[in-house]
Design a protein around this motif. Sequence first.
Motif, PDB file in Angstrom:
ATOM      1  N   ARG A   1      39.919 -25.566 -44.731  1.00  0.00           N
ATOM      2  CA  ARG A   1      39.574 -26.832 -44.090  1.00  0.00           C
ATOM      3  C   ARG A   1      40.809 -27.518 -43.499  1.00  0.00           C
ATOM      4  O   ARG A   1      40.736 -28.193 -42.477  1.00  0.00           O
ATOM      5  CB  ARG A   1      38.865 -27.730 -45.118  1.00  0.00           C
ATOM      6  N   SER A   2      41.962 -27.313 -44.145  1.00  0.00           N
ATOM      7  CA  SER A   2      43.195 -27.930 -43.635  1.00  0.00           C
ATOM      8  C   SER A   2      43.534 -27.408 -42.240  1.00  0.00           C
ATOM      9  O   SER A   2      44.077 -28.124 -41.406  1.00  0.00           O
ATOM     10  CB  SER A   2      44.357 -27.652 -44.593  1.00  0.00           C
ATOM     11  N   GLU A   3      43.212 -26.154 -41.977  1.00  0.00           N
ATOM     12  CA  GLU A   3      43.475 -25.612 -40.641  1.00  0.00           C
ATOM     13  C   GLU A   3      42.506 -26.181 -39.608  1.00  0.00           C
ATOM     14  O   GLU A   3      42.865 -26.383 -38.458  1.00  0.00           O
ATOM     15  CB  GLU A   3      43.371 -24.080 -40.664  1.00  0.00           C
ATOM     16  N   LEU A   4      41.259 -26.411 -40.045  1.00  0.00           N
ATOM     17  CA  LEU A   4      40.303 -27.085 -39.151  1.00  0.00           C
ATOM     18  C   LEU A   4      40.825 -28.464 -38.792  1.00  0.00           C
ATOM     19  O   LEU A   4      40.852 -28.847 -37.611  1.00  0.00           O
ATOM     20  CB  LEU A   4      38.934 -27.198 -39.830  1.00  0.00           C
ATOM     21  N   TYR A   5      41.261 -29.212 -39.811  1.00  0.00           N
ATOM     22  CA  TYR A   5      41.805 -30.552 -39.559  1.00  0.00           C
ATOM     23  C   TYR A   5      42.976 -30.480 -38.574  1.00  0.00           C
ATOM     24  O   TYR A   5      43.074 -31.289 -37.643  1.00  0.00           O
ATOM     25  CB  TYR A   5      42.315 -31.180 -40.859  1.00  0.00           C
TER      26      TYR A   5
END
Lengths: 224, 224
Positions: free
Chosen positions: B23-27
């Motif tokens: 999810r951090s990469e999506l953010y």
Amino acid sequence: MQPLSPTRRSTIRRNAQRARSARSELYAALDAGLACHLGVVLDGAPVVLPTAYGRVDDTLYLHGSTGARILRAAVEAPVCVTVTHVDGVVIARSVFHHSMNYRSAVVHGHARLVTDDAERRVGLRAVTEHVAPGSWEHARQPTRKELAATAVLALDLAEASLKVRTGPPVDDDEDVAAGGRWAGVVPVRTEFGQPEPCPLLPSDTATPPHVTTRSPHESTRIDA
Amino acid sequence: MQPLSPTRRSTIRRNAQRARSARSELYAALDAGLACHLGVVLDGAPVVLPTAYGRVDDTLYLHGSTGARILRAAVEAPVCVTVTHVDGVVIARSVFHHSMNYRSAVVHGHARLVTDDAERRVGLRAVTEHVAPGSWEHARQPTRKELAATAVLALDLAEASLKVRTGPPVDDDEDVAAGGRWAGVVPVRTEFGQPEPCPLLPSDTATPPHVTTRSPHESTRIDA
């Protein structure tokens, strides 16, 4: 060259003064892009994915794997292809008047599956040359098997619009008179960097001119 | 922080090895963008338009005029919001293996019209700060009338995917062995230029730090 003649859905209503009607400007905005955003309807919901494209006169070509769901959903169905350039962040004296400078080309239509072999090659060449000018001649041509695995779609530019914002912020007179707050534009540019050779290339391989001489896309910006 | 848990329509099928689940990469991909492409269904056809956005935790906020057709079509209806970064042109030894390096975040969901005044301000602040960091504090705050003219939409990041391609071309062994053709990557970067002050500013106005110190968006690139 016919000017852009808006249909009901290609008529720009919001900020109509930003609509452009010269087909040459539509071409310029499309030709200056790298990826488009292809929208289709899948199970009643919109799906928007980035993809490569190329243009020949009034036809936009898209390509992809014959197995790609979005391409299958696009065939003979309504699609929307949008190419956007963000040219600047417009910083106003009020939050409300913040904006962006941009060029946005929007094409509505039904995508046609190209089945004629000659046109398929024209379409693939257009997509390849759009993304990597000079590559069609330099690289190995597609084999019969590779061609069979590739779907080529064509979209007519009959129903298209171009919306362009340029220039400084447009603030309320009272905010300009009040002073004390900065306003202006921070330009945004898309630039190409130094080519990075494939690690599997022999180390003495020269980078060919069609790769080194590529001019930045921003050079094709449309002026107000 | 929950990893991305694909639903049927947010499952990446083509080149599934490019799917990211953090999810951090999506953010990071969302936060590094400037405009998103919002897709809605209007009269049975897809419409894809660029627009500004901002993120607060797992909520994406969009805004626009209350009169904008696309925003009205997005309320409580299925939407797709896509943020794409083109990071490079991948030039292969064969036409077939040409590609692009990119990060593409795709969010599916129903957009919710934000009606709570406090959340409306949170959303507007997020959109403003995303496009022009520091502007929410520096610029004049929205008036009641301006707020009334602005629709704020919220989209949950529950159903989202991130697809990333990095690195050199992947050519067929025979083409690598054959030699004689260049292959590699031409990097593509989005950069900010020198701020251009509004012509209506007094000529001795200093450009404030929140405008001058903006770092290029490409600094947030995701590494392989």
